[in-house]
Design a protein around this motif. Structure first.
Motif, mmCIF file in Angstrom:
data_model
loop_
_atom_site.group_PDB
_atom_site.id
_atom_site.type_symbol
_atom_site.label_atom_id
_atom_site.label_comp_id
_atom_site.label_asym_id
_atom_site.label_seq_id
_atom_site.Cartn_x
_atom_site.Cartn_y
_atom_site.Cartn_z
ATOM 1 N N ILE B 170 29.801 -81.155 15.121
ATOM 2 C CA ILE B 170 30.928 -80.721 15.195
ATOM 3 C C ILE B 170 31.273 -79.747 14.184
ATOM 4 C CG2 ILE B 170 33.462 -81.410 15.462
ATOM 5 C CD1 ILE B 170 32.485 -84.035 16.468
ATOM 6 N N ARG B 171 31.009 -80.071 12.707
ATOM 7 C CA ARG B 171 31.093 -79.053 11.715
ATOM 8 C C ARG B 171 30.719 -77.664 11.630
ATOM 9 N NH1 ARG B 171 28.221 -81.156 6.790
ATOM 10 N NH2 ARG B 171 29.481 -83.045 7.229
ATOM 11 N N ASP B 172 29.410 -77.694 12.413
ATOM 12 C CA ASP B 172 28.785 -76.405 12.456
ATOM 13 C C ASP B 172 29.571 -75.523 13.616
ATOM 14 O OD1 ASP B 172 26.161 -74.958 12.378
ATOM 15 O OD2 ASP B 172 26.524 -74.654 14.481
ATOM 16 N N LYS B 173 30.115 -76.364 14.662
ATOM 17 C CA LYS B 173 31.054 -75.495 15.634
ATOM 18 C C LYS B 173 32.403 -75.232 15.047
ATOM 19 C CE LYS B 173 32.529 -75.122 20.204
ATOM 20 N NZ LYS B 173 33.527 -74.129 19.928
ATOM 21 N N ALA B 174 33.079 -75.985 14.245
ATOM 22 C CA ALA B 174 34.285 -75.717 13.540
ATOM 23 C C ALA B 174 34.088 -74.553 12.565
ATOM 24 C CB ALA B 174 34.771 -76.875 12.985
ATOM 25 N N GLN B 175 32.947 -74.455 11.750
ATOM 26 C CA GLN B 175 32.671 -73.325 11.119
ATOM 27 C C GLN B 175 32.611 -72.056 11.864
ATOM 28 O OE1 GLN B 175 29.210 -74.662 9.261
ATOM 29 N NE2 GLN B 175 30.373 -75.712 7.410
ATOM 30 N N GLU B 176 31.852 -72.034 13.046
ATOM 31 C CA GLU B 176 31.923 -70.906 13.694
ATOM 32 C C GLU B 176 33.266 -70.671 14.619
ATOM 33 O OE1 GLU B 176 29.688 -70.750 18.052
ATOM 34 O OE2 GLU B 176 28.236 -71.627 16.438
ATOM 35 N N ASP B 177 33.695 -71.558 14.771
ATOM 36 C CA ASP B 177 35.357 -71.292 15.357
ATOM 37 C C ASP B 177 36.112 -70.417 14.214
ATOM 38 O OD1 ASP B 177 34.695 -72.200 17.807
ATOM 39 O OD2 ASP B 177 35.580 -74.089 17.393
ATOM 40 N N LEU B 178 36.039 -70.973 12.983
ATOM 41 C CA LEU B 178 36.746 -70.436 11.868
ATOM 42 C C LEU B 178 36.417 -69.054 11.861
ATOM 43 C CD1 LEU B 178 39.024 -71.371 9.692
ATOM 44 C CD2 LEU B 178 36.961 -71.490 8.225
ATOM 45 N N LEU B 179 35.262 -68.802 11.708
ATOM 46 C CA LEU B 179 34.822 -67.109 11.639
ATOM 47 C C LEU B 179 35.352 -66.389 12.559
ATOM 48 C CD1 LEU B 179 31.294 -67.913 10.297
ATOM 49 C CD2 LEU B 179 33.036 -66.839 9.291
ATOM 50 N N ALA B 180 35.389 -67.024 13.940
ATOM 51 C CA ALA B 180 35.928 -66.161 15.098
ATOM 52 C C ALA B 180 37.444 -66.165 14.815
ATOM 53 C CB ALA B 180 35.552 -67.045 16.336
ATOM 54 N N ILE B 181 38.025 -67.143 14.718
ATOM 55 C CA ILE B 181 39.486 -67.086 14.450
ATOM 56 C C ILE B 181 39.898 -65.980 13.212
ATOM 57 C CG2 ILE B 181 41.467 -68.304 13.555
ATOM 58 C CD1 ILE B 181 40.930 -69.149 16.270
ATOM 59 N N GLN B 182 39.089 -66.256 12.217
ATOM 60 C CA GLN B 182 39.258 -65.298 11.135
ATOM 61 C C GLN B 182 39.165 -63.709 11.546
ATOM 62 O OE1 GLN B 182 37.318 -63.275 8.754
ATOM 63 N NE2 GLN B 182 38.898 -63.054 7.317
#
Lengths: 247, 310
Positions: B170-182
């Protein structure tokens, strides 16, 4: 609603209490064996319903005052500015609980006279402790992460208190109020020694005339009121917890 | 842009943060790493004045943050923490609407913003807007926490170990999402973590702190190849620094022209993953495929090795 044994019991208790308060004479045959020398089996020197309502009103007024002061103190001593008042507040509230209500009556009658006032003061002081301690526990057990987030998002101290801390502490505060109310329903009977209206009158009349039926009536009605009040407030608490998702 | 000038914090005789100067460029991610007790969280919390600095100042787009009341400043700065800190007695929608409500946005705008954010974080508004935090999974709670931090469209987002409580997948996915959001919102992010892999993955710049002092602040590759301090070298991992370096470059960036037979990796994979694939297959070269699956180059063992050296 599921008709369980306990709900049936509660409904029966309510019916019994109301029946007795509205039509006490109907219960005369039940209490007659407890009297001697043809004494009246049912209290006849006042209206039982009015006495019960008067006692309930006194208890509720005292509880409202206790709640205001105890919750106020609880909020004060959990703020950084008020933390130094914690030992003092605790001592005061503890004295309120350990000082016997009868002694409070003895002290306050010369100051405020006979009637409801000394009883209100005694019950107020006696009921502070459970509300204060529960408010304190409730406010202190707010999850630190939640408070940190509230702070970090820019809520003012007042907004944090009203929108986060008090709602989260509410179940415990309500429990404190319930304890305080129930204790005081019973304690309020002593108010009759200083001429406050209440069911203590019935008990005292029984003691004076050696009429067990009177004593039992005063005691039973008081006890039933306490039990039903306890149940009612517990139900309110559960409802508050459920709507606020705090289980 | 966030500028820290000689920022210090003392508690009694203990110096927790010692004259740290740092600049975070607009639209970039700055990751602050350090061991526990290095002062990294305190440094972060001084930016939104949850901790008042003992010395130095913080400039937000050139303006001193002490110019306005602390709670008003915080409403302009997103803040997300480990374990999300969601209000348990409020629904997901109410949680996300917290700061917009504080800022007295009108209800229609709040509603639209909440829906937009829920969709952005892959949470169906129909299913989740009225849910309570305890009804969500850990990953969903964390996403709502970040959505709430972004609700009032802050230019700056501060994150204190936001993914620390999540399991690795889930952390991996959350990091990916954060990069996309940023990338989508162009938010300037300052993130504190003790996880070096997270720092290298997310940070445009990585600042290394130890005992209250800033040891080095640079691009991840520079931190690996030219550590300013033995502690920085130790923290970034002496044993696997070559692999860390490889993980900073994608296969697409390093691909040589022409294709080859055999195994293939996507262009978005890191060289570290490409190397792993080569080792696993016992092959000497691997094809690189674009997003459409068509080959767009290849990588050889020698080419990867060349990239893993300073």
């Amino acid at each position: 609603m599921r008709l369980t044994f306990t709900t049936l019991l509660r409904v029966a208790a309510v019916v019994l209490l109301l029946a007795f308060l509205f039509f006490p004479r109907a219960f005369a045959p039940l209490f007659a064996p407890l009297t001697q020398y043809g004494a009246p089996p049912i209290y006849d020197q006042g209206n039982l319903l009015q006495l019960a309502l008067a006692q309930l009103a006194t208890v509720c007024c005292a509880a409202a005052a206790s709640t205001l002061v105890a919750v106020g103190l609880g909020v004060l001593v959990t703020r950084p500015a008020g933390a130094q008042f914690l030992p003092l507040s605790r001592t005061l509230v503890n004295i309120g609980q350990t000082f016997p209500p009868v002694a409070v009556l003895a002290v306050t009658v010369p100051l405020v006279g006979f009637g409801e006032k000394p009883t209100l003061i005694a019950l107020f002081a006696y009921g502070l402790l459970p509300i204060f301690e529960n408010t304190l526990t409730g406010l202190r057990s707010c999850p630190p992460g939640v408070l940190e987030a509230a702070h970090g998002m820019g809520m003012s101290a007042r907004q944090r208190l009203l929108q986060v801390e008090l709602p989260l502490a509410m179940p415990l505060i309500l429990e404190g109020i319930r304890l305080s109310l129930v204790i005081n329903v019973g304690t309020a009977t002593i108010g009759s020694t200083v001429a406050a209206k209440g069911l203590g009158e019935v008990i005292i009349a029984g003691l004076l005339s050696n009429n067990t039926a009177f004593i039992l009536q005063g005691g039973l009605v008081t006890g039933l009121m306490a039990i039903l009040l306890y149940d009612l407030l517990a139900a309110v608490e559960r409802r508050v917890c459920r709507t606020a998702h705090l289980e | 842009m966030i500028t820290l000038e000689e920022l210090s914090k003392q508690y009694g005789n203990t110096t927790v943060v010692d004259r740290v100067s740092l600049t975070v460029e607009r639209n970039s991610i700055m990751v602050i790493v350090g061991t526990s007790g290095s002062g990294k969280s305190t440094l972060l919390r001084m930016i939104n004045r949850l901790v008042e600095p003992s010395g130095g100042r913080v400039l937000l787009d050139g303006a001193d943050t002490r110019a306005e009341a602390a709670h008003l400043l915080r409403r302009r700065i997103g803040y997300a923490i480990q374990g999300h800190g969601l209000f348990p007695h409020r629904t997901v929608a109410e949680n996300i609407a917290t700061v917009p409500r504080l800022l007295k946005w009108d209800e229609r705008r709040i509603h639209a913003r909440v829906e937009e954010l829920l969709r952005e974080f892959q949470l169906d508004p129909q299913a989740y807007a009225a849910a309570y935090p305890h009804q969500l999974s850990g990953g969903q709670q964390q996403r709502v926490g970040v959505a709430r931090a972004l609700a009032a469209e802050p230019g700056v987002l501060l994150m204190d170990e936001p993914f620390g409580a999540l399991d690795p997948i889930i952390r991996d996915k959350a990091q990916e999402d954060l990069l996309a959001i940023q990338r989508r919102f162009g938010t300037t992010i300052v993130l504190v973590t003790h996880d070096m892999d997270e720092a290298f993955r997310l940070g445009d710049q990585v600042a290394v702190m130890s005992e209250g002092r800033l040891l080095q602040c640079d691009r991840p590759a520079v931190l690996l190849t030219r550590p300013a301090d033995p502690f920085v070298a130790r923290l970034t991992g002496l044993a696997d620094r070559a692999l860390r370096l490889l993980s900073l470059t994608t296969a697409g960036e390093a691909a040589l022209p022409g294709s080859c037979e055999g195994p293939a990796v996507p262009a978005s994979a890191s060289l570290r993953e490409a190397l792993s694939e080569l080792l696993w297959r016992g092959a000497a070269s691997v094809a690189v495929t674009g997003a459409d699956g068509a080959p767009c180059g290849h990588l050889t063992l020698a080419a990867i090795i060349a990239r893993g050296r300073p």
